[in-house]
Design an enzyme around this catalytic site. Sequence first.
Site, PDB file in Angstrom:
ATOM      1  N   ALA A   1       2.442  -4.027  34.827  1.00  0.00           N
ATOM      2  CA  ALA A   1       2.264  -2.638  34.412  1.00  0.00           C
ATOM      3  C   ALA A   1       2.754  -2.527  32.973  1.00  0.00           C
ATOM      4  O   ALA A   1       3.510  -3.369  32.494  1.00  0.00           O
ATOM      5  CB  ALA A   1       3.084  -1.736  35.319  1.00  0.00           C
TER       6      ALA A   1
ATOM      7  N   GLY B   1       2.587  -6.305  38.132  1.00  0.00           N
ATOM      8  CA  GLY B   1       1.412  -5.592  38.625  1.00  0.00           C
ATOM      9  C   GLY B   1       0.159  -6.456  38.579  1.00  0.00           C
ATOM     10  O   GLY B   1      -0.758  -6.272  39.398  1.00  0.00           O
TER      11      GLY B   1
ATOM     12  N   GLU C   1       0.231  -8.344  41.650  1.00  0.00           N
ATOM     13  CA  GLU C   1      -0.028  -7.427  42.780  1.00  0.00           C
ATOM     14  C   GLU C   1      -1.530  -7.179  42.943  1.00  0.00           C
ATOM     15  O   GLU C   1      -2.044  -7.114  44.057  1.00  0.00           O
ATOM     16  CB  GLU C   1       0.741  -6.108  42.567  1.00  0.00           C
ATOM     17  CG  GLU C   1       2.227  -6.322  42.835  1.00  0.00           C
ATOM     18  CD  GLU C   1       3.094  -5.130  42.451  1.00  0.00           C
ATOM     19  OE1 GLU C   1       2.918  -4.607  41.336  1.00  0.00           O
ATOM     20  OE2 GLU C   1       3.937  -4.731  43.263  1.00  0.00           O
TER      21      GLU C   1
ATOM     22  N   GLU D   1       9.783  -8.090  37.659  1.00  0.00           N
ATOM     23  CA  GLU D   1      10.250  -6.699  37.673  1.00  0.00           C
ATOM     24  C   GLU D   1      11.770  -6.602  37.766  1.00  0.00           C
ATOM     25  O   GLU D   1      12.390  -5.750  37.137  1.00  0.00           O
ATOM     26  CB  GLU D   1       9.627  -5.940  38.848  1.00  0.00           C
ATOM     27  CG  GLU D   1       8.181  -5.538  38.656  1.00  0.00           C
ATOM     28  CD  GLU D   1       7.186  -6.598  39.085  1.00  0.00           C
ATOM     29  OE1 GLU D   1       7.571  -7.782  39.154  1.00  0.00           O
ATOM     30  OE2 GLU D   1       6.016  -6.249  39.335  1.00  0.00           O
TER      31      GLU D   1
HETATM   32  C1  LIG Z   1       4.101 -11.959  29.576  1.00  0.00           C
HETATM   33  C2  LIG Z   1       5.210 -12.679  28.851  1.00  0.00           C
HETATM   34  C3  LIG Z   1       5.654 -13.892  29.664  1.00  0.00           C
HETATM   35  C4  LIG Z   1       4.629 -13.189  27.503  1.00  0.00           C
HETATM   36  O1  LIG Z   1       5.628 -13.747  26.740  1.00  0.00           O
HETATM   37  P1  LIG Z   1       5.371 -14.074  25.190  1.00  0.00           P
HETATM   38  O2  LIG Z   1       6.608 -14.751  24.727  1.00  0.00           O
HETATM   39  O3  LIG Z   1       4.066 -14.766  25.037  1.00  0.00           O
HETATM   40  O4  LIG Z   1       5.175 -12.684  24.469  1.00  0.00           O
HETATM   41  P2  LIG Z   1       6.224 -11.507  24.296  1.00  0.00           P
HETATM   42  O5  LIG Z   1       7.198 -11.484  25.413  1.00  0.00           O
HETATM   43  O6  LIG Z   1       6.762 -11.536  22.912  1.00  0.00           O
HETATM   44  O7  LIG Z   1       5.292 -10.234  24.486  1.00  0.00           O
HETATM   45  C5  LIG Z   1       4.252  -9.927  23.534  1.00  0.00           C
HETATM   46  C6  LIG Z   1       4.137  -8.439  23.382  1.00  0.00           C
HETATM   47  O8  LIG Z   1       3.757  -7.853  24.616  1.00  0.00           O
HETATM   48  C7  LIG Z   1       4.720  -6.861  25.010  1.00  0.00           C
HETATM   49  N1  LIG Z   1       4.775  -6.824  26.468  1.00  0.00           N
HETATM   50  C8  LIG Z   1       4.868  -7.870  27.294  1.00  0.00           C
HETATM   51  N2  LIG Z   1       4.856  -7.468  28.565  1.00  0.00           N
HETATM   52  C9  LIG Z   1       4.752  -6.116  28.528  1.00  0.00           C
HETATM   53  C10 LIG Z   1       4.663  -5.104  29.538  1.00  0.00           C
HETATM   54  N3  LIG Z   1       4.665  -5.411  30.845  1.00  0.00           N
HETATM   55  N4  LIG Z   1       4.550  -3.827  29.140  1.00  0.00           N
HETATM   56  C11 LIG Z   1       4.526  -3.495  27.837  1.00  0.00           C
HETATM   57  N5  LIG Z   1       4.579  -4.410  26.834  1.00  0.00           N
HETATM   58  C12 LIG Z   1       4.697  -5.699  27.184  1.00  0.00           C
HETATM   59  C13 LIG Z   1       6.007  -7.327  24.357  1.00  0.00           C
HETATM   60  O9  LIG Z   1       6.909  -6.261  24.230  1.00  0.00           O
HETATM   61  C14 LIG Z   1       5.470  -7.808  23.015  1.00  0.00           C
HETATM   62  O10 LIG Z   1       5.190  -6.671  22.224  1.00  0.00           O
HETATM   63  P3  LIG Z   1       5.456  -6.670  20.641  1.00  0.00           P
HETATM   64  O11 LIG Z   1       5.174  -5.288  20.225  1.00  0.00           O
HETATM   65  O12 LIG Z   1       6.874  -7.080  20.451  1.00  0.00           O
HETATM   66  O13 LIG Z   1       4.523  -7.711  20.089  1.00  0.00           O
HETATM   67  C15 LIG Z   1       6.380 -11.745  28.575  1.00  0.00           C
HETATM   68  O14 LIG Z   1       6.016 -10.764  27.667  1.00  0.00           O
HETATM   69  C16 LIG Z   1       6.909 -11.087  29.809  1.00  0.00           C
HETATM   70  O15 LIG Z   1       7.612 -11.680  30.593  1.00  0.00           O
HETATM   71  N6  LIG Z   1       6.574  -9.806  29.964  1.00  0.00           N
HETATM   72  C17 LIG Z   1       7.187  -8.992  31.004  1.00  0.00           C
HETATM   73  C18 LIG Z   1       6.261  -8.856  32.063  1.00  0.00           C
HETATM   74  C19 LIG Z   1       6.844  -7.903  33.084  1.00  0.00           C
HETATM   75  O16 LIG Z   1       7.988  -7.549  33.112  1.00  0.00           O
HETATM   76  N7  LIG Z   1       5.958  -7.493  33.970  1.00  0.00           N
HETATM   77  C20 LIG Z   1       6.305  -6.541  34.995  1.00  0.00           C
HETATM   78  C21 LIG Z   1       6.083  -5.168  34.489  1.00  0.00           C
HETATM   79  S1  LIG Z   1       6.615  -3.935  35.617  1.00  0.00           S
HETATM   80  C22 LIG Z   1       5.383  -3.900  36.780  1.00  0.00           C
HETATM   81  O17 LIG Z   1       4.427  -4.597  36.710  1.00  0.00           O
HETATM   82  C23 LIG Z   1       5.618  -2.869  37.855  1.00  0.00           C
HETATM   83  C24 LIG Z   1       4.696  -2.996  39.035  1.00  0.00           C
HETATM   84  O18 LIG Z   1       5.171  -3.934  39.946  1.00  0.00           O
HETATM   85  C25 LIG Z   1       4.629  -1.734  39.841  1.00  0.00           C
HETATM   86  C26 LIG Z   1       4.311  -0.546  39.048  1.00  0.00           C
HETATM   87  C27 LIG Z   1       4.354   0.641  39.941  1.00  0.00           C
HETATM   88  C28 LIG Z   1       4.064   1.839  39.147  1.00  0.00           C
HETATM   89  C29 LIG Z   1       5.221   2.748  39.119  1.00  0.00           C
HETATM   90  C30 LIG Z   1       4.829   4.082  38.563  1.00  0.00           C
HETATM   91  C31 LIG Z   1       5.787   4.530  37.569  1.00  0.00           C
HETATM   92  C32 LIG Z   1       6.201   5.948  37.781  1.00  0.00           C
HETATM   93  C33 LIG Z   1       7.282   6.285  36.833  1.00  0.00           C
HETATM   94  C34 LIG Z   1       7.785   7.656  37.092  1.00  0.00           C
HETATM   95  C35 LIG Z   1       9.270   7.717  36.861  1.00  0.00           C
HETATM   96  C36 LIG Z   1       9.808   9.065  37.101  1.00  0.00           C
HETATM   97  C37 LIG Z   1      10.191   9.676  35.793  1.00  0.00           C
HETATM   98  O19 LIG Z   1       9.331  10.315  35.170  1.00  0.00           O
HETATM   99  O20 LIG Z   1      11.333   9.520  35.370  1.00  0.00           O
END
Ligand SMILES: CC(C)(COP(=O)(O)OP(=O)(O)OC[C@H]1O[C@@H](n2cnc3c(N)ncnc32)[C@H](O)[C@@H]1OP(=O)(O)O)[C@@H](O)C(=O)NCCC(=O)NCCSC(=O)C[C@@H](O)CCCCCCCCCCCCC(=O)O
Length: 477
Positions: free
Chosen positions: A42, A83, A86, A106
């Site tokens: 996500a 996600g 998922e 996550e």
């Molecule tokens: C993928 C990686 C392994 C890649 O690594 P790499 O070294 O190649 O690159 P970088 O880490 O430098 O990343 C490049 C670039 O991309 C950005 N980025 C990476 N991942 C994300 C992401 N998930 N979201 C946004 N941006 C991301 C990073 O910041 C870099 O950006 P820049 O500007 O610096 O170039 C590595 O990046 C990695 O491990 N990423 C993390 C992946 C991760 O954590 N994934 C899980 C995400 S959470 C998720 O998926 C949740 C789901 O399970 C379920 C979702 C349910 C929905 C819930 C609804 C929400 C409701 C909220 C309401 C709250 C109530 C309120 O209002 O308060």
Amino acid sequence: MLKVLHHHVREGLFEGIKRANADEQVRAIVIIGEGKTFPCGADIREFHTHASVKEPVLTAVGHTIENSGKPVISAIHGTALGGGLEIALCCHYRIASENARIGFPEVLIGLLPGAEGTVRLPRLSGLAFAMDMIAFGKQVNAKDAFRHGILDKLCNGNILEEAKQFATKVIGQPLDSRRLSRLDVKDAANVDLLFEVALAQVKRKSRGQIAPIYCLKSVRNSVRMSFDKAVEEEQRLIMELMTGYQSTALQYSFFADRSAPKWRLPCGASVHNTKPSRIETAGVIGAGTMGSGIAVCLIRAGVPVILVEKNKKMLEKAMKTISGILDGSVKLNRMTSEQKEQCLAILKGTSTLDKLSNVDMVIEAVYENLELKREIFAQLDKVCKPSTLLCSNTSTLDIDKIASATNRPDKVAGTHFFAPAFIMKLMENVYGTKTSPATVATVMEFGRRLGKELEATKEEIKNIRLHLTVTFCTIDL
Ligand SMILES: CC(C)(COP(=O)(O)OP(=O)(O)OC[C@H]1O[C@@H](n2cnc3c(N)ncnc32)[C@H](O)[C@@H]1OP(=O)(O)O)[C@@H](O)C(=O)NCCC(=O)NCCSC(=O)C[C@@H](O)CCCCCCCCCCCCC(=O)O
């Protein structure tokens, strides 16, 4: 930006699956990431915005995929994380390039896989593997994933072509047994034992963190409850985590870690064009909680420290405290007794500033009093060699006002540690109007050596200080 499941990506997937199902010509559906990777989760930036809850949410996309009357195959290359995984679990089949990786990171941002991941994965891989992947945020390579039944095929050629070939073989096959929500969890009989073992591990490895425990509970629910009930509970748990301070801090830290190495100042100086100097020795002024904690950070990183405290009793007490902190690290197996002795061997205590004449950097950590700090900086300016950087641990005072007590404002900066400094990874590097890029570069590099993960930003940082421009960040929870 890596492929993340923004609202418009979710919408595209949702509509695409519906369109494919309505199209008589289509007999199977392949989901593949464009470019370098399958979605890595996500969009973390989208959380707490309207877009994160805008339909179709991720679970709705997943249901559309799983309920598709035509086989849906996810073709994974790069990384399928969070996600993204998922979504893959909602597909009827998963194939992946041999060098692909999958995982649920996550927990590392204080959450759990909240789009049914904690309930689906155990049905595919078995409980033990699912607990390990989810509660520790482990990524696994495609071969391991295949071995644990998460993938149906490994590919070493063109992934899209192989997916199309795979699709032709599964067209017409019954889909119910491929819908994970309809299956039972594997190795469910051991649930309590596996839970207890994993919980003990989590408490040891991720001390004080809530998300790993919630991850385990949610996986356990996948056995104890019906699919629908477990999903309902998963939603409740992720919402609780999402609104908690730990996930906020960890998500801040996620972006901070990535932006720090790219720091840039308004004058154009940046990590790419400014060379840091190497800090070989340092002085710390003030042997209170902050000064002692900062000294611990430095000696643990192998930087010899002269700790200056004019009150000799306090100095003595601080030396004992520091030794005690290191003893604690030995007890927790974070260092050996020999390493502790090596740390203590590079720590010297003194009651006078003149012993700092030769150090490369001084970090002042006396109490928050501008006049006192200005006095100390004026003295340091006289005592220290011209190249010494003079830094203050101030959290509230203006660096320019401190720097103006010296004849080297270009070498004055704020290095603000958070208490306890030897635990908290947050460290702000505040620069004043005259601080030179070389000083910023050196302090940034030094922070990295101390194990402080870094952020560089010229934005104002809310809740910290409006004139902050460069921040080293991360919170060790
Ligand atoms: C993928 C990686 C392994 C890649 O690594 P790499 O070294 O190649 O690159 P970088 O880490 O430098 O990343 C490049 C670039 O991309 C950005 N980025 C990476 N991942 C994300 C992401 N998930 N979201 C946004 N941006 C991301 C990073 O910041 C870099 O950006 P820049 O500007 O610096 O170039 C590595 O990046 C990695 O491990 N990423 C993390 C992946 C991760 O954590 N994934 C899980 C995400 S959470 C998720 O998926 C949740 C789901 O399970 C379920 C979702 C349910 C929905 C819930 C609804 C929400 C409701 C909220 C309401 C709250 C109530 C309120 O209002 O308060």
